[in-house]
Design an enzyme around this catalytic site. Sequence first.
Site, PDB file in Angstrom:
ATOM      1  CE  LYS A  67      -3.765  -2.438   2.230  1.00 27.23           C
ATOM      2  NZ  LYS A  67      -4.403  -2.851   3.495  1.00 27.23           N
ATOM      3  CD  GLN A 115      -3.389  -4.191   6.848  1.00 25.07           C
ATOM      4  OE1 GLN A 115      -3.274  -3.209   6.128  1.00 25.07           O
ATOM      5  NE2 GLN A 115      -3.900  -5.326   6.401  1.00 25.07           N
ATOM      6  CG  ASP A 119      -9.637  -0.356   4.698  1.00 26.34           C
ATOM      7  OD1 ASP A 119      -9.400  -0.620   3.507  1.00 26.34           O
ATOM      8  OD2 ASP A 119      -8.909  -0.722   5.638  1.00 26.34           O
TER       9      ASP A 119
END
Length: 282
Positions: A52, A96, A119
């Site tokens: 990422k 995460q 997200d």
Amino acid sequence: MTLIDGKKTAAEIRLELKGRATAFEEKNGRRIGLAVVCIGDDPASKVYIRNKVRACEEVGIASFVHALPAETTEAEAETLLETLAADGAVDGILLQLPLPAHFDEEKLLAKIPKEKDVDGFSAQNIGEIALHRNGTAACTPRGVMELLRRYHVEICGKHAVVVGRSNIVGRPMALLLLNADATVTVCHSRTQDLKGICAGADILVSAVGKPKLITADMVKEGAVVIDVGMNRDGEGKLCGDVDFESVKEKASLITPVPGGVGPMTVAMLLSNTVDAAERRSK
Ligand code: NDP
């Protein structure tokens, strides 16, 4: 059969995003910023974060990685998320997952304001999508929609079958297809006659995590087949849920694994971040 090339499509999207990120920087005098919070030492998470960060660099997004040890307390993590939520240089926040066992995932996700939830995992954004409003959609299902759009797949009125109902893939996938006017059936581990239902699909999306779950006899001639699964076969090779070699003979369009949906997920994270920055600067 036409192969849906996720790698090429994702590269095209990154190029488009680079243009938007440059324009943002010129207008606002700062780069778009993505904060990545990682707690613990999950090796897979570290690889994902590296990818990422690299993708951010390519596009011109500044990434701020906060790697916290596994023994971090929930209060400490909450404080960090609150600081990032208030930080003007941060347009998107990514927590995460998975988190170490002592964390309440939902409670921490709730600390990310909807506007910075790139997200699309927060209850608020999922709710917006469920109500067919302008929420941020989770990256993987959004990536699938983008592939369908760029490969000119007609969705309206088609029967879409989604296999899998997780909060991060199957469920939002079904909602996005419904919002695009498909007639949607969702299958899961308790579904009876999976084969019969899949065989009626014009668009079949599998997001389960079981190699060769979807075989040719479950696929209608000419169907569009999207394989979200990421598994290892008996020889340790990356594969999806779909028995690609036999299914490709029946599908009109099909995604390979690797090189299908996978690259789109990161591209959509970048896209959600650029969208969030542009919205904030307005
Ligand atoms: P989960 O394990 O959270 O969900 C799996 C889903 O599959 C569940 O809804 C489960 O049903 C259902 N299921 C399990 N067995 C069967 C079966 N035999 N028949 C029908 N349905 C079944 O996985 P995720 O949604 O997180 O991920 C799914 C796959 O997608 C994985 O391979 C993952 O690695 C991959 N993935 C790929 C991404 C990418 O970027 N390409 C991103 C995210 C995930 P139930 O709800 O009843 O338990």
